[in-house]
Each structure stands twice: as C-alpha cells, then as structure tokens.
Design a protein around this motif. Sequence first.
Motif, mmCIF file in Angstrom:
data_model
loop_
_atom_site.group_PDB
_atom_site.id
_atom_site.type_symbol
_atom_site.label_atom_id
_atom_site.label_comp_id
_atom_site.label_asym_id
_atom_site.label_seq_id
_atom_site.Cartn_x
_atom_site.Cartn_y
_atom_site.Cartn_z
ATOM 1 N N ILE A 1 0.833 -1.211 0.000
ATOM 2 C CA ILE A 1 0.000 0.000 0.000
ATOM 3 C C ILE A 1 0.866 1.259 0.000
ATOM 4 O O ILE A 1 0.594 2.216 -0.738
ATOM 5 C CB ILE A 1 -0.959 -0.001 1.200
ATOM 6 N N THR A 2 1.914 1.278 0.803
ATOM 7 C CA THR A 2 2.794 2.445 0.858
ATOM 8 C C THR A 2 3.419 2.736 -0.502
ATOM 9 O O THR A 2 3.445 3.886 -0.969
ATOM 10 C CB THR A 2 3.902 2.233 1.903
ATOM 11 N N ALA A 3 3.904 1.678 -1.166
ATOM 12 C CA ALA A 3 4.576 1.855 -2.453
ATOM 13 C C ALA A 3 3.602 2.271 -3.551
ATOM 14 O O ALA A 3 3.886 3.176 -4.348
ATOM 15 C CB ALA A 3 5.289 0.568 -2.844
ATOM 16 N N ILE A 4 2.457 1.639 -3.597
ATOM 17 C CA ILE A 4 1.504 1.932 -4.673
ATOM 18 C C ILE A 4 0.822 3.281 -4.440
ATOM 19 O O ILE A 4 0.472 3.986 -5.393
ATOM 20 C CB ILE A 4 0.475 0.781 -4.804
ATOM 21 N N GLU A 5 0.641 3.669 -3.183
ATOM 22 C CA GLU A 5 0.101 5.007 -2.882
ATOM 23 C C GLU A 5 1.022 6.089 -3.448
ATOM 24 O O GLU A 5 0.561 7.082 -4.017
ATOM 25 C CB GLU A 5 -0.045 5.199 -1.372
ATOM 26 N N ALA A 6 2.334 5.901 -3.269
ATOM 27 C CA ALA A 6 3.296 6.885 -3.761
ATOM 28 C C ALA A 6 3.246 6.968 -5.285
ATOM 29 O O ALA A 6 3.268 8.067 -5.862
ATOM 30 C CB ALA A 6 4.705 6.525 -3.288
ATOM 31 N N LEU A 7 3.163 5.800 -5.943
ATOM 32 C CA LEU A 7 3.054 5.795 -7.400
ATOM 33 C C LEU A 7 1.757 6.449 -7.846
ATOM 34 O O LEU A 7 1.739 7.239 -8.815
ATOM 35 C CB LEU A 7 3.124 4.357 -7.926
ATOM 36 N N ALA A 8 0.664 6.152 -7.156
ATOM 37 C CA ALA A 8 -0.639 6.702 -7.522
ATOM 38 C C ALA A 8 -0.644 8.225 -7.433
ATOM 39 O O ALA A 8 -1.238 8.911 -8.274
ATOM 40 C CB ALA A 8 -1.723 6.111 -6.620
ATOM 41 N N GLN A 9 0.016 8.758 -6.421
ATOM 42 C CA GLN A 9 0.090 10.218 -6.263
ATOM 43 C C GLN A 9 0.842 10.842 -7.436
ATOM 44 O O GLN A 9 0.403 11.856 -8.014
ATOM 45 C CB GLN A 9 0.776 10.567 -4.945
ATOM 46 N N LYS A 10 1.965 10.241 -7.818
ATOM 47 C CA LYS A 10 2.747 10.759 -8.944
ATOM 48 C C LYS A 10 1.962 10.628 -10.248
ATOM 49 O O LYS A 10 1.993 11.530 -11.098
ATOM 50 C CB LYS A 10 4.082 10.010 -9.038
ATOM 51 N N PHE A 11 1.254 9.514 -10.393
ATOM 52 C CA PHE A 11 0.471 9.312 -11.608
ATOM 53 C C PHE A 11 -0.633 10.363 -11.711
ATOM 54 O O PHE A 11 -0.895 10.904 -12.797
ATOM 55 C CB PHE A 11 -0.128 7.910 -11.620
ATOM 56 N N MET A 12 -1.285 10.659 -10.608
ATOM 57 C CA MET A 12 -2.347 11.662 -10.604
ATOM 58 C C MET A 12 -1.807 13.021 -11.046
ATOM 59 O O MET A 12 -2.479 13.764 -11.769
ATOM 60 C CB MET A 12 -2.976 11.744 -9.214
#
Length: 348
Positions: A140-151
């Motif tokens: 969750i921590t890793a994918i949250e960070a990616l999701a923020q950058k993707f947004m």
Amino acid sequence: MTETFSSVPVIDYTHLGNSATKAEELDKLREAIFVVGFLYLTNTGLEDLIHRTHERLPNLFDLPVELKERSNMIHSPSFLGYTRLGAETTATKTDLREQFDFGTPGMTPWTEQDPFWQRLEGPNQYPDYPGTQELVEEYITAIEALAQKFMHLVAECLNLPPTTFDHFKGKMSRLKFVKYPPAAPDSQGVGPHKDSAGLFTFLSQDDTGGLQVLNKNGEWIDAPPLPGSLVINIQQGFEAITGGVCAATTHRVIAPTSKTRYSIPFFQGVRLDLTLDQLKESAAHIVQRIPVSDDRKKRAVDVPSEFLSPLYSCFGEAHLRNRILSHPDVGQRWYPELHARYSREILE
C-alpha cells in the motif's frame, strides 16, 4: 484522436520522467484518458514487490477455511476482510471469486459523533499468516506513492497544474488480493461494472487473462496480461470530479476455465465528505480548463454516475451504498435500514 478503441494503450513510466520523451508520452497518456479510460503502465520500479506479493497469494488462499473465516468481512462495518467464494455480487449476479480486502492503515477510530458513512474508513483484519500485515502495508505504501505521482501526470497531460486533483484524494485507499478459481466456460469472475471507490485503479494481473474492457461500439476488448505492467483505469470518482470529460469505462473478468487466476487491484481513495454541490462546482471549474471540444464537454454532462445523484448526501454515502449492495450480508448486519432502503431503490 479516435473516439473508440480496439486495444489498451501502453504508457512507459520512465518516458514520463525523461525530459526528452515526456511531451510525447503525455500526449499518449491524454489519448488514453480521454478515449479509453484504461492503460498499461510499464517500468514503474515496483516489479519486484509485485512479484513477491503474487508469490504469496496461493499460500494465503490455501489457508484452512476456519483461519480465513476469522477475518471475514462480516465482522467489519468498513467492509474490510475476507470474502468467501460467491459472497459478492456485481450487476445483480454472483461473482466467482474469493478475496481479501485491506485499507490504508492507521485510520482514526469511528465515533458516534462522526457521519455514518465515515465508518468506511476503519481498521484492517489480517489473516493469520506470517508476514501478511507487513506485506500489505509495504504494498500500500509503495503503490500510494506511485498513484500520487500518476495523478500529477494526469493533471499535466490535461494541461492543468500537477496538484489540481490533490484536494480530492481521500484518507483511505483499498487493496484487494483476489482469487478466481476455474469455472465453467463464460462464467462471471466479476460482472460488468465501473470502479466506484475513488480516483484510479492500479491492477496487477497474473498470466492467466480474462480482463475485458467495453469500447464505445459495445465490443468487449481483451486486456491480456503484460509482464511487469500495471493496468490503470479511471474510477467514477475521477469521472465525477472532471464532470464526465474523463469517463470511467465498463469492464469485467471472465472466470478462468483451466487454471486459477490471481489479481491485485488497488483503488486510490477519494474524499468521502465531498458533497454534490462541491462536486458540481469543482467539475465546472476543471472542465472549463481541460482542452477538449465544446461538444465533448456538453456530452460529458450526461454521463450517469451515482456520485452525481441528489439521492446521496456526499461521496461517502454513495460509496457506502455500493458496498452494501455488493456485500449484502455485511450491509444487513451493520446497516440494516440502509440495506432495506437501497434494495428498494433498485426495485423501483
């Protein structure tokens, strides 16, 4: 720019971070967002974590039934925990899948003074299997960070400031571990639907296949596994925030016939307290800044979404309604009056 699609486009994450290739890749991302609503994202740097997580799933689902049932979702008003095979419905039909649902850890405990829909943001139930909590929290921590950058990249491709959508991000996102056992041909792994829990979905597939996306001609387009990729799609939350200009796309999973399918979807959360008026105001402001034709903007207004319905006070209630209808046993236990109300609405 075409108005429909026959395949799901591939976006290279490293190209989005390279000044020499970024502009061209942002153009491809904009096309994917406007026309398809789905894309493959490659070279994210999370390949090892995703591989390790997939390796753990067979053993996790092979736990004795009594161990899995200890974390059954029926114990959680937040709809977190284990769901046995056939206990969830989509498009009024039973889904042939078994799953564990988790949320972003560290949520503030709900109290009687909080809105009823805020109970969706609650504590996780972890199965009694060594290392599961640590793996879930790492993922969750890793994918949250990616999701923020993707947004931020999505905002850029729409010619908006990178932080345009930060205001809409919720406190809790959701992660699922999903198992689809072999079934009869053309069985429903999960029925036709649009993701409704938030902004974007980030899905890791195994090599089995079965995911299909509905194009604007009414044709089901295969989204076959692409090694090392994440399949990303627009959710109805983002559709509502952009006034329907960036629309969520219907998709489904055909159950496998000869081998088990495992998948790991992550649903980037949206603010539960957003009201209809706030959504309309924000959407009108954002839509005017997105460079699309006036005709497309006019057509976008007609995009149906329960998040734009006056029946529900805010995003949180609309999301809770979806959870109650998808997991009626949990809904009846924790929200009996709402379950009765939402069930009546379907029949009317």
